[in-house]
Design a protein around this motif. Structure first.
Motif, PDB file in Angstrom:
ATOM      1  N   ALA A   1      42.788  28.570  38.130  1.00 19.82           N
ATOM      2  CA  ALA A   1      43.148  29.366  39.310  1.00 19.82           C
ATOM      3  C   ALA A   1      42.675  30.807  39.185  1.00 19.82           C
ATOM      4  O   ALA A   1      42.542  31.502  40.196  1.00 19.82           O
ATOM      5  CB  ALA A   1      44.656  29.333  39.521  1.00 19.82           C
ATOM      6  N   ASP A   2      42.401  31.259  37.959  1.00 19.96           N
ATOM      7  CA  ASP A   2      42.021  32.659  37.725  1.00 19.96           C
ATOM      8  C   ASP A   2      40.528  32.886  37.582  1.00 19.96           C
ATOM      9  O   ASP A   2      40.089  34.032  37.488  1.00 19.96           O
ATOM     10  CB  ASP A   2      42.716  33.184  36.461  1.00 19.96           C
ATOM     11  N   ILE A   3      39.710  31.812  37.524  1.00 24.62           N
ATOM     12  CA  ILE A   3      38.293  32.031  37.218  1.00 24.62           C
ATOM     13  C   ILE A   3      37.467  32.334  38.468  1.00 24.62           C
ATOM     14  O   ILE A   3      36.265  32.572  38.374  1.00 24.62           O
ATOM     15  CB  ILE A   3      37.695  30.809  36.479  1.00 24.62           C
ATOM     16  N   ASP A   4      38.107  32.328  39.635  1.00 20.58           N
ATOM     17  CA  ASP A   4      37.438  32.754  40.872  1.00 20.58           C
ATOM     18  C   ASP A   4      36.154  31.984  41.164  1.00 20.58           C
ATOM     19  O   ASP A   4      35.115  32.563  41.491  1.00 20.58           O
ATOM     20  CB  ASP A   4      37.134  34.256  40.833  1.00 20.58           C
ATOM     21  N   LEU A   5      36.209  30.660  41.019  1.00 12.18           N
ATOM     22  CA  LEU A   5      35.073  29.857  41.451  1.00 12.18           C
ATOM     23  C   LEU A   5      35.037  29.794  42.971  1.00 12.18           C
ATOM     24  O   LEU A   5      36.042  30.064  43.637  1.00 12.18           O
ATOM     25  CB  LEU A   5      35.181  28.445  40.860  1.00 12.18           C
ATOM     26  N   PRO A   6      33.897  29.444  43.552  1.00 12.58           N
ATOM     27  CA  PRO A   6      33.802  29.403  45.024  1.00 12.58           C
ATOM     28  C   PRO A   6      34.798  28.427  45.644  1.00 12.58           C
ATOM     29  O   PRO A   6      35.219  27.450  45.023  1.00 12.58           O
ATOM     30  CB  PRO A   6      32.360  28.952  45.264  1.00 12.58           C
ATOM     31  N   ARG A   7      35.140  28.702  46.889  1.00 17.55           N
ATOM     32  CA  ARG A   7      35.969  27.816  47.691  1.00 17.55           C
ATOM     33  C   ARG A   7      35.119  27.364  48.878  1.00 17.55           C
ATOM     34  O   ARG A   7      34.564  28.192  49.602  1.00 17.55           O
ATOM     35  CB  ARG A   7      37.244  28.529  48.156  1.00 17.55           C
TER      36      ARG A   7
ATOM     37  N   LEU B   1      54.187  36.359  43.290  1.00 16.88           N
ATOM     38  CA  LEU B   1      52.995  37.180  43.498  1.00 16.88           C
ATOM     39  C   LEU B   1      52.676  38.003  42.256  1.00 16.88           C
ATOM     40  O   LEU B   1      51.509  38.168  41.882  1.00 16.88           O
ATOM     41  CB  LEU B   1      53.205  38.098  44.707  1.00 16.88           C
ATOM     42  N   ILE B   2      53.696  38.520  41.611  1.00 14.08           N
ATOM     43  CA  ILE B   2      53.485  39.289  40.383  1.00 14.08           C
ATOM     44  C   ILE B   2      52.907  38.399  39.292  1.00 14.08           C
ATOM     45  O   ILE B   2      52.097  38.839  38.467  1.00 14.08           O
ATOM     46  CB  ILE B   2      54.813  39.922  39.929  1.00 14.08           C
ATOM     47  N   GLU B   3      53.294  37.141  39.293  1.00 16.73           N
ATOM     48  CA  GLU B   3      52.813  36.229  38.259  1.00 16.73           C
ATOM     49  C   GLU B   3      51.345  35.867  38.448  1.00 16.73           C
ATOM     50  O   GLU B   3      50.621  35.679  37.462  1.00 16.73           O
ATOM     51  CB  GLU B   3      53.669  34.961  38.246  1.00 16.73           C
ATOM     52  N   VAL B   4      50.893  35.745  39.675  1.00 18.92           N
ATOM     53  CA  VAL B   4      49.506  35.336  39.911  1.00 18.92           C
ATOM     54  C   VAL B   4      48.553  36.522  39.959  1.00 18.92           C
ATOM     55  O   VAL B   4      47.336  36.332  39.908  1.00 18.92           O
ATOM     56  CB  VAL B   4      49.382  34.514  41.205  1.00 18.92           C
ATOM     57  N   VAL B   5      49.070  37.740  40.080  1.00 22.19           N
ATOM     58  CA  VAL B   5      48.246  38.947  40.084  1.00 22.19           C
ATOM     59  C   VAL B   5      48.774  39.888  39.005  1.00 22.19           C
ATOM     60  O   VAL B   5      49.958  40.262  39.029  1.00 22.19           O
ATOM     61  CB  VAL B   5      48.270  39.656  41.461  1.00 22.19           C
ATOM     62  N   ASP B   6      47.930  40.251  38.058  1.00 20.63           N
ATOM     63  CA  ASP B   6      48.349  41.184  37.011  1.00 20.63           C
ATOM     64  C   ASP B   6      48.765  42.504  37.646  1.00 20.63           C
ATOM     65  O   ASP B   6      48.003  43.123  38.397  1.00 20.63           O
ATOM     66  CB  ASP B   6      47.207  41.421  36.025  1.00 20.63           C
ATOM     67  N   THR B   7      49.978  42.928  37.329  1.00 21.93           N
ATOM     68  CA  THR B   7      50.550  44.111  37.952  1.00 21.93           C
ATOM     69  C   THR B   7      51.064  45.066  36.887  1.00 21.93           C
ATOM     70  O   THR B   7      51.741  44.638  35.940  1.00 21.93           O
ATOM     71  CB  THR B   7      51.703  43.727  38.899  1.00 21.93           C
TER      72      THR B   7
ATOM     73  N   GLY C   1      40.704  36.653  45.736  1.00 18.54           N
ATOM     74  CA  GLY C   1      39.894  37.149  44.635  1.00 18.54           C
ATOM     75  C   GLY C   1      40.486  38.354  43.933  1.00 18.54           C
ATOM     76  O   GLY C   1      39.899  38.871  42.978  1.00 18.54           O
ATOM     77  N   ILE C   2      41.649  38.823  44.371  1.00 20.60           N
ATOM     78  CA  ILE C   2      42.311  39.964  43.729  1.00 20.60           C
ATOM     79  C   ILE C   2      43.056  39.466  42.502  1.00 20.60           C
ATOM     80  O   ILE C   2      43.935  38.607  42.608  1.00 20.60           O
ATOM     81  CB  ILE C   2      43.291  40.639  44.706  1.00 20.60           C
ATOM     82  N   ASP C   3      42.698  39.973  41.340  1.00 20.49           N
ATOM     83  CA  ASP C   3      43.349  39.515  40.113  1.00 20.49           C
ATOM     84  C   ASP C   3      44.135  40.607  39.409  1.00 20.49           C
ATOM     85  O   ASP C   3      44.834  40.328  38.422  1.00 20.49           O
ATOM     86  CB  ASP C   3      42.316  38.923  39.147  1.00 20.49           C
ATOM     87  N   GLN C   4      44.067  41.848  39.890  1.00 21.65           N
ATOM     88  CA  GLN C   4      44.811  42.923  39.234  1.00 21.65           C
ATOM     89  C   GLN C   4      45.043  44.071  40.214  1.00 21.65           C
ATOM     90  O   GLN C   4      44.158  44.434  40.987  1.00 21.65           O
ATOM     91  CB  GLN C   4      44.056  43.448  38.009  1.00 21.65           C
ATOM     92  N   VAL C   5      46.252  44.642  40.186  1.00 21.33           N
ATOM     93  CA  VAL C   5      46.582  45.831  40.972  1.00 21.33           C
ATOM     94  C   VAL C   5      47.392  46.774  40.083  1.00 21.33           C
ATOM     95  O   VAL C   5      48.013  46.365  39.096  1.00 21.33           O
ATOM     96  CB  VAL C   5      47.395  45.484  42.244  1.00 21.33           C
ATOM     97  N   ASP C   6      47.370  48.031  40.456  1.00 25.27           N
ATOM     98  CA  ASP C   6      48.128  49.023  39.697  1.00 25.27           C
ATOM     99  C   ASP C   6      49.593  49.056  40.104  1.00 25.27           C
ATOM    100  O   ASP C   6      50.463  49.335  39.278  1.00 25.27           O
ATOM    101  CB  ASP C   6      47.519  50.417  39.899  1.00 25.27           C
TER     102      ASP C   6
END
Length: 631
Positions: free
Chosen positions: A451-457, A572-578, A549-554
């Motif tokens: 789910a994190d490797i951002d392959l095409p959809r 949402l916090i679990e799927v996006v590094d925060t 495609g967003i994998d990290q936010v501040d």
């Protein structure tokens, strides 16, 4: 394709098509449709053979049998009559004795279960507070006295597909009689298997029960979204694969009986397993197909997998026409058809590509099965759920074997571990379940990684382009000098199509999901943050964030902190590094910081302000004017 296979397949297609049309056609067209079909059948029958496709003496092919038109018309009538018999309930107060027909499942702060009235009508009962706590304790087969208000189902086709005629908001309930007989036996078997996973953590236990008995009620939202993003959702529900492993487990027992006794034993096992999985549509399809195959073997009328699948589907659609609208049933049939038809074609091409490499037989077969199943379900997945994740192919190759092992261990070691746990021998039970625990962790890790490797959809356009390229590759003229350049060009075109579907994070503020605003940071501007502003998102927003495609936010700022919001924001916090999470003072979100005073956050599009309201249960967020959008 043999003539008999084509004939049975044509009947199945005609039955499904007729049922589909009948469910959506006015019932007044039923008798005219039968009259027209019979008239056409009589008119063309003398010029048609009984077979579906049979060669004439002159080498031509005769037209399809007139009987198919009659099958189409009769199933259309059957669907129309079922649609007419389905009568949604009107709103109003209700006090009635009911029978629980599904396991209670959580819905935010409440619980939901399907119940059946004495008249046979099914309702969806929802309860909160004390009534919700009581509804949580019930089991399938329990008799309840319910009191509440009925709400019309509205335009919800998925409720009609489950024969639900009304939605009941429960105010009070009482158990008048516990489950007994067959329901009690099934509940006990399920309970023993669940107790066998007592040594697992909550996340692993929910995945284990989903793999073994299809109980996915308590899987975290983030885990569900990761499995969907990696194309592993089918592992979370019991399918035909589980039926195959059940028959594999009981096979040594079957060797003790004669051929005819085996039929009775297999039917009994299939009925018991279907009840344990709460008769999921995919299990019904697989169990019916397995029963048809067993009957054919016992009577000496062996047939191909395609013929068995078609016969099983036809029987189920005739019994319950609403199955054609159930997504799980559609996916199960499509996946089975892809494995039966497409996988052998893929496997026939692979040996040439893998020539000279030792030990490639098993991986090649696994790849062929995975590709066949994915190609079979791809159109349905895109239609029902949006773009198809390309990560599903490597994810299924990596996790598929482990899922099969967990299913087998869950049906053999699982009950033993459950009995040991009940006998107060938890350490021994945990030791027996250690292999299953490692396999479940492997499957869960695969879902996270893929789910994190951002392959095409791949959307409809991408799938259509790939289908065209595949057809060109299949029918291309062979030439010794041009073959390799043509193949290389087709592969480059396919890669270009897939790369075009790769998700890329927005470069400017954008609403990436319902209730979720993304404000990207500026790499060259120090002190600016990438921010997610969350207001009132539904659970489906987790899938949209993963697909963005967003994998990290501040920074994540959530305007709500109640239990329902805490579940969604936590996922949402679990799927996006925060890095930091800001929430109202009265929040229930793990890892979040309380905002008790007005704050200002610098972004590349201006300053963002947030302050708690007078109750302390919400944050008032003011986005920069340059953003121009708000969640």
């Amino acid at each position: 394709m043999a003539a008999d296979e084509a004939r049975v397949l044509a009947v199945a297609v005609a039955a499904c098509l007729g049922t589909f049309v009948g469910l959506r056609s006015p019932s007044r067209f039923a008798l005219p449709a039968v009259a027209v079909a019979i008239a056409l059948s009589i008119a063309i029958a003398p010029r048609c053979d009984v077979g579906f496709r049979r060669s004439r003496p002159d080498g031509g092919i005769r037209r399809p049998a007139a009987g198919l038109m009659l099958v189409l018309a009769l199933t259309c009538i059957r669907g129309g009559c079922s649609a007419r018999a389905y009568q949604p309930m009107e709103g109003g107060a209700l006090r009635a004795e009911t029978l629980v027909r599904s396991d209670p499942e959580p819905i935010g702060p409440g619980w939901r279960a399907e119940v059946q009235l004495e008249s046979g009508q099914r309702m969806e009962a929802t309860a909160f507070g004390r009534a919700g706590f009581e509804l949580r304790q019930v089991a399938v087969g329990d008799r309840l006295l319910l009191e509440g208000r009925v709400r019309p189902i509205g335009d919800r086709p998925w409720l009609r597909a489950r024969h639900i005629v009304g939605r009941l908001s429960v105010d009070d309930l009482a158990v008048t009689a516990p489950a007994s007989g067959f329901d009690a036996l099934v509940n006990q078997l399920r309970s023993v298997i669940v107790d066998g996973a007592a040594s697992f953590d909550d996340r692993s236990r929910s995945l284990y029960t989903g793999l073994v008995i299809g109980d996915d009620r308590f899987q975290p939202l983030a885990q569900q979204a990761q499995f969907r993003a990696s194309g592993l959702t089918h592992l979370l529900a019991v399918s035909g694969q589980n039926v195959a492993f059940v028959l594999l487990v009981v096979r040594p027992l079957l060797m003790l009986f004669s051929r005819r006794i085996r039929l009775v034993v297999i039917v009994g096992v299939l009925v018991l397993f279907a009840a344990m999985t709460r008769a999921e549509p995919s299990v019904l399809r697989a169990a019916t197909a397995a029963g048809v195959a067993t009957w054919a073997l016992v009577t000496g009328r062996t047939g191909s997998g395609l013929r068995t699948l078609a016969a099983g589907v036809t029987g189920l659609v005739l019994v319950d026409p609403f199955l054609v609208d159930v997504v799980g049933f559609q996916l199960s049939v499509a996946a089975s058809g892809g494995i039966i038809v497409v996988s052998p074609l893929v496997l026939a091409r692979l040996p040439t590509a893998l020539a000279g490499i030792r030990g490639t037989a098993a991986p090649a077969q696994a790849l062929a099965v995975t590709v066949g199943a994915q190609l079979g379900v791809a159109p349905l997945l895109v239609h029902h759920f949006g773009p198809l994740p390309l990560a599903s192919i490597p994810a299924n190759l990596i996790a598929g074997w482990a899922a099969g092992a967990v299913m087998t261990l869950g049906l053999t070691v699982g009950p033993i571990s459950g009995l040991l746990h009940r006998a107060r021998l938890p350490d021994l039970a945990a030791s027996l379940q250690w292999p299953s625990g490692q396999l479940v962790s492997w499957i869960d890790g695969t879902a996270r990684w893929s789910a994190d490797i951002d392959l095409p959809r791949l959307g409809p356009g991408s799938l259509a382009m790939l289908a065209v390229l595949g057809a060109v590759a299949a029918v291309r003229p062979r030439h010794r000098l041009l073959d390799r350049p043509v193949i290389a060009a087709l592969l480059m075109a396919a890669v270009a199509v897939m790369v075009a579907g790769r998700p890329t994070p927005p470069t400017s503020p954008a609403i990436i999901a319902d209730g979720v605003l993304y404000i990207p940071g500026a790499p060259l501007a120090e002190g600016t943050a990438a921010v997610l502003v969350i207001t009132d998102p539904p659970p489906s927003s987790i899938d949209d964030v993963l697909a963005s495609g967003i994998d990290q936010v501040d920074l994540v700022i959530t305007s709500r902190g109640d239990p329902q919001a805490a579940r969604i924001v936590g996922a949402l916090i679990e799927v996006v590094d925060t890095v930091t999470v800001l929430a109202p003072p009265r929040h229930r979100i793990r890892r979040a910081t309380r905002v008790t005073e007005p704050i200002t956050v610098a972004t590349a599009w201006g300053s963002l302000a947030a302050e708690p309201d007078s109750t302390g249960s919400k944050l008032v967020v003011v986005t920069p004017a340059a953003v121009g959008v708000g969640p």
